[in-house]
Design an enzyme around this catalytic site. Structure first.
Site, PDB file in Angstrom:
ATOM      1  N   ASP A 192       0.825  -1.201   0.000  1.00 26.50           N
ATOM      2  CA  ASP A 192       0.000   0.000   0.000  1.00 26.50           C
ATOM      3  C   ASP A 192       0.872   1.269   0.000  1.00 26.50           C
ATOM      4  O   ASP A 192       0.557   2.259  -0.651  1.00 26.50           O
ATOM      5  CB  ASP A 192      -0.865   0.065   1.276  1.00 26.50           C
ATOM      6  CG  ASP A 192      -1.748  -1.160   1.473  1.00 26.50           C
ATOM      7  OD1 ASP A 192      -1.390  -2.235   0.992  1.00 26.50           O
ATOM      8  OD2 ASP A 192      -2.791  -1.027   2.143  1.00 26.50           O
ATOM      9  N   GLU A 221      -7.751 -10.056  -4.713  1.00 29.43           N
ATOM     10  CA  GLU A 221      -7.563 -11.236  -3.856  1.00 29.43           C
ATOM     11  C   GLU A 221      -8.769 -12.171  -3.855  1.00 29.43           C
ATOM     12  O   GLU A 221      -8.762 -13.178  -3.143  1.00 29.43           O
ATOM     13  CB  GLU A 221      -7.227 -10.789  -2.431  1.00 29.43           C
ATOM     14  CG  GLU A 221      -5.856 -10.130  -2.353  1.00 29.43           C
ATOM     15  CD  GLU A 221      -5.554  -9.543  -0.981  1.00 29.43           C
ATOM     16  OE1 GLU A 221      -6.475  -9.460  -0.154  1.00 29.43           O
ATOM     17  OE2 GLU A 221      -4.397  -9.144  -0.765  1.00 29.43           O
ATOM     18  N   GLN A 258     -10.833  -5.675  -6.006  1.00 28.58           N
ATOM     19  CA  GLN A 258     -10.210  -4.360  -6.193  1.00 28.58           C
ATOM     20  C   GLN A 258      -9.554  -4.319  -7.569  1.00 28.58           C
ATOM     21  O   GLN A 258      -9.320  -5.359  -8.169  1.00 28.58           O
ATOM     22  CB  GLN A 258      -9.177  -4.115  -5.104  1.00 28.58           C
ATOM     23  CG  GLN A 258      -7.933  -4.975  -5.201  1.00 28.58           C
ATOM     24  CD  GLN A 258      -7.199  -5.082  -3.872  1.00 28.58           C
ATOM     25  OE1 GLN A 258      -7.491  -5.965  -3.091  1.00 28.58           O
ATOM     26  NE2 GLN A 258      -6.255  -4.204  -3.633  1.00 28.58           N
TER      27      GLN A 258
HETATM   28  C1  BGC Z   1      -6.059  -5.621   0.053  1.00 29.44           C
HETATM   29  C2  BGC Z   1      -4.571  -5.540  -0.152  1.00 29.44           C
HETATM   30  C3  BGC Z   1      -3.983  -4.572   0.845  1.00 29.44           C
HETATM   31  C4  BGC Z   1      -4.388  -4.930   2.261  1.00 29.44           C
HETATM   32  C5  BGC Z   1      -3.952  -3.885   3.270  1.00 29.44           C
HETATM   33  C6  BGC Z   1      -6.341  -6.005   1.491  1.00 29.44           C
HETATM   34  O1  BGC Z   1      -7.715  -6.039   1.712  1.00 29.44           O
HETATM   35  O2  BGC Z   1      -6.627  -6.566  -0.807  1.00 29.44           O
HETATM   36  O3  BGC Z   1      -4.288  -5.101  -1.465  1.00 29.44           O
HETATM   37  O4  BGC Z   1      -2.596  -4.570   0.743  1.00 29.44           O
HETATM   38  O5  BGC Z   1      -5.789  -5.016   2.342  1.00 29.44           O
HETATM   39  O6  BGC Z   1      -4.525  -2.647   2.981  1.00 29.44           O
END
Ligand code: BGC
Length: 761
Positions: free
Chosen positions: A359, A489, A603
């Site tokens: 992030d 994810e 996302q």
């Molecule tokens: C997201 C990731 C992110 C993480 C922390 C997850 O829900 O899919 O991309 O790095 O949250 O923010």
């Protein structure tokens, strides 16, 4: 979605205490100063639903991993941001009746976060069981002028009685993490003292041996004069020290407790000097007094707001949203300490362990690049440089060799902490976010020297990882990347996630450019890097070249779009608009199995790649992909909407851009994803800033030149933002009438606004 907070340009306001919303408010009204942070818990005792949280930057605990089925390669521990000693506590008891808002009648409750000054206030009238009524007003801040200091003014006015009260003013290191894997307490006592007017506790973390000294001093005043204190009892138990002060509360008269707290860690002081340093902070605080400390603190905020405020005219909800995001980001990370980073929840909750994720590089960097001096973004890059050895070790554990560097998905000290195989081993695109951040930084600042000094070593490591992670498919006559999780994810263990393949190949190209640059700029340094990294230039770069030329990218030729991964079109393609309201958010309502088989995207994934490498695609390609993927996206990661705002703005989809903007800007204020009680989504807040500046403002940097291609959402009268760029400060204001650009400081600059060259003097 909840809409219980009042709209206001500079304040977050909660009126009335609804216990169901308390944990959400505790997150939203959090305060911090980059060194420490505090959820908006009550000072007095509260037996209702609450998540107590005080946090100290850089202090963590390696909690032993807990998984159902161990897989080789899993890390031993998950590093957790620690719930640190409680410095805010002031318990009130009147004739043996405790003030506890869960147990008495509460009226006129108001919690206000003044973002302009970084001040949290709370007021209410409580009626105790026997009918006694009292009014309480509290104010507190974590000083931006001294990162080790917090101050509270807690004032009680009896409305219909005069009585003796006991005030317990204390510090308490006997705290727990809610997410502790084995219900273990992470702190041990090292030292404590309590004397009249003062208490100090030094606690040490188990295993990591961080020392944190938390001390407090206080002054009690009635109607502005030193209060007559009947008695002070010292209170001490394990990890706890405080004073119990007996005073008479007089009807209609205000008794105010000024509590000064110092929170110091062994990250910044020698362990044997902590108590002495703590006393010094407290002495100075008491002699300065609450109002002076508040003024000093507010002055820092004033300066911060000058640097990074965004104003929006004509839309208070949007204005409040953006300021809230900027406020939280600014109090989470100040950029002064290159050992620190930005946890996805900052100092507002425990979730995500408070550790560093991709992030930072993929979302936060642009905010700090444009709103702070370059040193701040540089420190973020150096943080990863310092973790290079660990990234190499991490790769080695997974079977990679010869200096390949695999950056962790989640980390505190460079070691991987995450323990879900589909992310730990498979969400490999994150290692390239470190490379992309370098490109971003150099493009913005022109500090190419960064490559010689630090960057190239990191890039060689990452490039080595990619060159070992791909494999050649004889069938396709291409290089493929198997068994991965892309940014989305909600798909695991897929083959040839386009974003991953694209980023891998790009990293190899970028590393080659970095090699060429360092060779031409500083051959001596290049040779040093060659010997330090055992770089076999010819052999390694020719392999990179081959991979770049033969990388496989999944495409759907029929629809003319990029394929998220092999086989994506085998899914039943539905749209989010067809989902029932009761099914959302999917991650709380559906089984994982159902999520994995569905076409719904958590996302931005393909669109994340298009956003990062926008200039590689023509506008029609961007449009087709956006039109296909956005309707499938549930935005259940807070990181998602901002990418869509930026692309929708580019495509002229104004109302879609605006809706998604509101979603990112008010994500926590309105609790869109039903999870704000666990903490605010700090890293995605940088995405909100990007939505305005890169999205609506259309800001880009190309070949050292700033471009703006702004539009204004119909709902707004105007908006403006400030940008630091290569020694200049620019102010851009966009209204219905047009675009105003102003150079506030620095040398003349040529920029491009909507395709026209503008000379700024
Ligand atoms: C997201 C990731 C992110 C993480 C922390 C997850 O829900 O899919 O991309 O790095 O949250 O923010």
């Amino acid at each position: 979605m909840k809409e219980y907070l009042k709209h206001h340009e500079w304040e977050i306001i909660e009126e009335g205490l609804d216990p169901h919303y308390n944990k959400i408010s505790e997150s939203v009204f959090s305060i911090g100063n980059g060194r420490m942070g505090q959820r908006a818990n009550f000072e007095e005792e509260y037996t209702g639903e609450t998540l107590r949280g005080s946090y100290v930057a850089g202090v963590y605990y390696p909690d032993k991993t807990r998984v159902g089925w161990w897989k080789n390669g899993y890390p031993e521990y998950f590093a957790k941001v620690l719930n640190a000693p409680n410095w805010i506590g002031i318990h009130v008891s009147i004739d043996n009746q405790k003030l506890d808002l869960a147990k008495c009648k509460v009226e006129d409750f108001r919690r206000v976060l003044d973002m302009r000054r970084g001040l949290l206030s709370r007021s209410f009238v409580a009626t105790l069981g026997d009918g006694r009524k009292l009014r309480v007003e509290s104010k507190r801040f974590c000083s931006m002028a001294n990162g080790e200091l917090g101050a509270i003014r807690y004032a009680i006015t009896p409305i219909n009685f005069t009585a003796k009260a006991l005030l317990s003013i204390y510090v308490d290191a006997d705290v727990v993490n809610k997410d502790s894997n084995y219900d273990e307490k992470f702190w041990e006592e090292v030292y404590k003292e309590a004397s009249e007017g003062k208490a100090i506790v030094t606690a040490q973390t188990k295993k990591t041996f961080f020392h944190v000294t938390t001390g407090m001093r206080y002054v009690v005043e009635t109607d502005g004069k030193k209060a007559a204190i009947d008695r002070i009892n010292l209170e001490q138990r394990e990890k706890f020290a405080g004073n119990i002060v007996q005073v008479e509360l007089k009807e209609g008269k205000e008794t105010a407790i000024y509590k000064y707290a110092a929170v110091l860690s062994s990250e910044n002081h020698a362990k044997d000097q902590l108590v002495k340093a703590c006393n010094l902070v407290l002495d100075n605080a008491v002699s300065a007094g609450f109002n002076t400390l508040l003024e000093e603190h507010a002055k820092v905020w004033e300066h911060k707001w000058e640097e990074c405020d965004i104003t929006i005219e004509g839309d208070i909800a949007a204005q409040q949203g953006i300021r809230f995001n900027i406020f939280q980001l600014t109090q989470t990370y100040t950029g002064e300490d290159e050992r620190l980073n930005i946890g996805p929840k900052g100092f507002t909750g425990e979730k995500y362990g408070g550790s560093t994720y991709w992030d930072t590089e993929a979302y936060c960097l642009p905010f700090y690049l444009s709103t702070a001096e370059p040193k701040v973004a540089r420190n973020l890059l150096i943080y990863r440089y310092k973790h290079l050895d660990k990234a190499i070790e991490n790769a080695k554990k997974l079977g990679f060799k010869d200096g390949a560097a695999f950056y962790p998905f989640v980390t505190m000290n460079g070691e991987e902490c995450h323990n879900e195989w589909e992310i730990t081993f498979e969400e490999i695109h994150r290692t390239s976010a470190m490379a992309y951040a370098m490109r971003d930084y150099i493009e913005y600042t022109d500090d190419k020297a960064y490559l010689s000094e630090y960057g190239l070593e990191v890039l060689i490591g990452i490039a080595r990882y990619w060159s070992q992670r791909v494999n050649f498919s004889a069938e396709k006559n291409k290089f493929v990347v198997l068994g991965v999780t892309g940014p989305n994810e909600y798909e695991n263990n897929v083959n040839n996630n386009w974003y991953t393949n694209y980023l891998g190949a790009w990293t190899l190209r970028f590393t080659q450019q970095a090699v060429d640059y360092v060779k031409s700029a500083d051959m001596k340094r290049f040779n040093e890097i060659v010997s330090k990294t055992n770089f076999r230039e010819e052999e390694e770069t020719s392999r990179w070249k081959e991979i770049v030329e033969k990388m496989y990218y999944p495409m759907d030729e029929k629809r003319g779009i990029i394929l998220q991964q092999d086989g994506f079109m085998d899914k039943e393609i539905l749209r989010v608009s067809e989902l029932k309201k009761e099914d959302r958010p999917l991650n709380q309502k559906w089984s994982w199995d159902r999520i994995l088989r569905s076409c719904f995207i958590k996302q931005a994934d393909v669109l994340q790649g298009i956003y990062l490498f926008e200039d590689d695609f023509d506008i029609e390609t961007i449009r087709k992909n956006y039109d296909f993927y956005e309707p499938l996206t549930v935005h259940e990661s807070s990181l998602s909407p901002c990418v869509h705002v930026i692309l929708a703005s580019k495509l002229g989809y104004k109302s879609n851009a605006y809706d998604l903007y509101l979603r990112t800007a008010r994500l926590d204020l309105d609790d869109y994803n039903n999870d704000t009680e666990e903490g605010c989504h700090i890293t995605s807040m940088a995405g909100t800033w990007m939505s305005v500046v890169k999205g609506f403002g259309g800001m880009r940097v190309r070949n050292g030149k700033l471009y703006f291609n702004p539009f204004i959402p119909d709902q707004w009268k105007s908006y403006s933002f400030r940008i630091e760029f290569r020694g200049r400060v620019l102010k851009i204001k966009i209204s219905k009438e047009g675009v105003e650009t102003k150079l506030e400081s620095g040398a003349p600059l040529e920029i491009d606004v909507k395709g026209e060259t503008v000379q700024l003097k």
